[in-house]
Write a protein that holds these residues in place. Structure first.
Motif, mmCIF file in Angstrom:
data_model
loop_
_atom_site.group_PDB
_atom_site.id
_atom_site.type_symbol
_atom_site.label_atom_id
_atom_site.label_comp_id
_atom_site.label_asym_id
_atom_site.label_seq_id
_atom_site.Cartn_x
_atom_site.Cartn_y
_atom_site.Cartn_z
ATOM 1 N N GLN A 13 0.829 -1.200 0.000
ATOM 2 C CA GLN A 13 0.000 0.000 0.000
ATOM 3 C C GLN A 13 0.868 1.257 0.000
ATOM 4 N N SER A 43 0.227 -7.272 2.126
ATOM 5 C CA SER A 43 -0.988 -8.045 2.378
ATOM 6 C C SER A 43 -0.924 -9.284 1.488
ATOM 7 N N GLN A 82 -5.114 -9.016 -0.842
ATOM 8 C CA GLN A 82 -6.249 -8.327 -0.237
ATOM 9 C C GLN A 82 -5.799 -7.005 0.373
ATOM 10 N N ASP A 83 -6.618 -5.962 0.196
ATOM 11 C CA ASP A 83 -6.295 -4.659 0.742
ATOM 12 C C ASP A 83 -6.807 -4.519 2.173
ATOM 13 N N PRO A 84 -6.143 -3.703 2.997
ATOM 14 C CA PRO A 84 -6.705 -3.384 4.314
ATOM 15 C C PRO A 84 -7.966 -2.550 4.159
ATOM 16 N N SER A 91 -3.221 0.637 -3.696
ATOM 17 C CA SER A 91 -2.421 -0.567 -3.488
ATOM 18 C C SER A 91 -1.981 -1.104 -4.846
ATOM 19 N N THR A 136 1.178 -15.252 6.182
ATOM 20 C CA THR A 136 0.772 -14.202 7.114
ATOM 21 C C THR A 136 1.318 -14.470 8.505
#
Length: 429
Positions: A259, A306, A310-312, A340, A415
């Motif tokens: 991001q 991420s 997937q974006d926050p 992103s 993760t």
């Protein structure tokens, strides 16, 4: 079937891009020497090298030139690969390390040569810094300098203690390593400029033209929603956006996103206070932060990863605390853009080069070091198509292993690993 018009994401780069024509989608059948799938750095670099050889090149792009990571990244020219030469030597032997090491700094010079030859306006500035957040990272930078110098890279300067403050107006660090040959630029304008250069040499680019299916053979047939390309050779350069065209590699790579935010323009005093030498910076954390100034004195600041792409929930919410930790003097600064970008991660963090049959080539998976390495990939693809395969094969010979459990299981495992390294970064161990 009608194609949809996919615009660029609402990034600072898209808002400040140089004028560029809209390239029409492919209609009907066309034939060429080489068809390139993907109009990012890898695809356009390969296409331009091939056109310079006199090849008839057609580029198919599902969205717009530079739509993916090539037009959204931090804009930093960072040498070498996501895994450095000591790791390559330990895992794959001295011969592979020497072959890859001889090319580790070449992508940077290819970019600079392209900018000069084709007069590309992309705000090129010299110099990038690796900033150490603790004593352990500083020790690693000293070793890093010695390693790169062993592979022939001499334009490095160690900034110990507070010497880094001549370049970075932050108290966050304990030292830095300055690579005078690195730099930063406007990445979307770089790829747009090379696309224009390709077209000046007779190359053709079709935007809004996804490839639905590839019919392998001699020649290769690439089917699109409203047409088909018949090509003697093909380059697959879609990276994280390949969408089923390279199924044998999907379990060996994983999309990930980073991001970025861009502030409102800073005044001259603010800009001088945070980055007085106007060089790019990245820290030495596993989940690193990176930043630089734009040509109009905005701070472009990115960080974090991420996994799975997937974006926050809020990009600004994820990045602002990092920015304000580094530069408390910018607390509350207005953010004008937040976006992103998805890149492709490999298990060994080295790029994936290879062939399908004898006439389809691919290069992908730069794992966060794609700006320079993708330009090297374009040159190597042109070399192998001209009958000089040694350098391409040095990459193609590196074993590429699948993520444990495939992509579905790799996201939570990666993760979890990132959490572990985040804790190590925070504790300085």
């Amino acid at each position: 079937m009608q194609t949809t018009d996919t615009p660029h994401v609402a990034s600072y780069y898209a808002a400040s891009a140089n004028p560029s024509p809209t390239r029409p989608a492919l209609q009907g059948e066309t034939r060429c020497d080489v068809c390139v799938v993907g109009a990012g750095f890898t695809g356009i670099s390969a296409a331009l090298h091939l056109a310079e050889q006199g090849q008839q090149v057609v580029v198919l792009e599902a969205a717009r030139v530079g739509f993916g990571a090539s037009g959204r990244n931090g804009g930093q020219l960072v040498n070498s690969y996501s895994r450095d030469m000591d790791v390559i030597e330990a895992r794959y032997g001295e011969q592979t390390a020497r072959a890859l090491g001889d090319m580790a700094f070449e992508g940077n010079w290819i970019i600079r040569e392209r900018i000069a030859r084709y007069d590309i306006a992309c705000d090129l500035k010299d110099g990038n810094l690796f900033a150490a957040c603790n004593a352990k990272q500083m020790k690693a930078l000293i070793e890093h300098k010695a390693l790169w110098e062993r592979y022939g890279h001499e334009r490095l300067e160690l900034l110990e203690g507070q010497a880094y403050r001549q370049d970075i107006g932050s108290e966050r660090y304990v030292g830095a390593l300055l690579d005078h040959s690195g730099g930063h630029l406007h990445p979307l304008n770089l790829v747009l400029g090379q696309a224009a250069a390709l077209e000046s040499l007779g190359g053709t680019i079709h935007e809004q033209t996804p490839v639905d299916r590839i019919e392998h053979g001699e020649p290769v047939r690439l089917h699109t929603p409203q047409g088909m390309v018949v090509a003697e050779r093909v380059v697959l350069a879609g990276n994280a956006y390949m969408k089923g065209l390279l199924p044998q590699m999907e379990g060996k790579s994983m999309p990930a996103s980073t991001q970025i935010v861009t502030t409102a323009p800073l005044d001259a005093v603010q800009a001088e206070a945070i980055l007085p030498s106007d060089r790019a910076v990245e820290d030495c954390n596993y989940l690193l932060d990176y930043y630089r100034l734009s040509a109009d004195r905005r701070l472009i600041y990115g960080g974090g990863v991420s996994y799975g792409g997937q974006d926050p929930a809020s990009i600004e919410g994820a990045i602002r605390p990092k920015l304000e930790t580094t530069f408390p003097q910018l607390k509350g600064v207005k953010v004008d853009y937040a976006w992103s970008g998805t890149f492709l991660l490999t298990l060994n963090r080295l790029p994936q080069f290879g062939r399908i049959n004898s006439n389809v080539y691919y290069a992908q998976g730069y794992s966060g070091h794609g700006v320079t390495c993708s330009h090297l990939a374009g040159r190597l693809i042109a070399e192998v198509m001209a009958g000089h395969s040694e350098r391409f094969d040095a990459f193609a010979g590196v074993p590429q292993l699948p993520f444990p459990g495939g992509r579905a299981l790799s996201v939570p495992l990666t993760t979890l690993g990132a959490w572990y390294y985040r804790m190590r970064d925070a504790l300085g161990i």
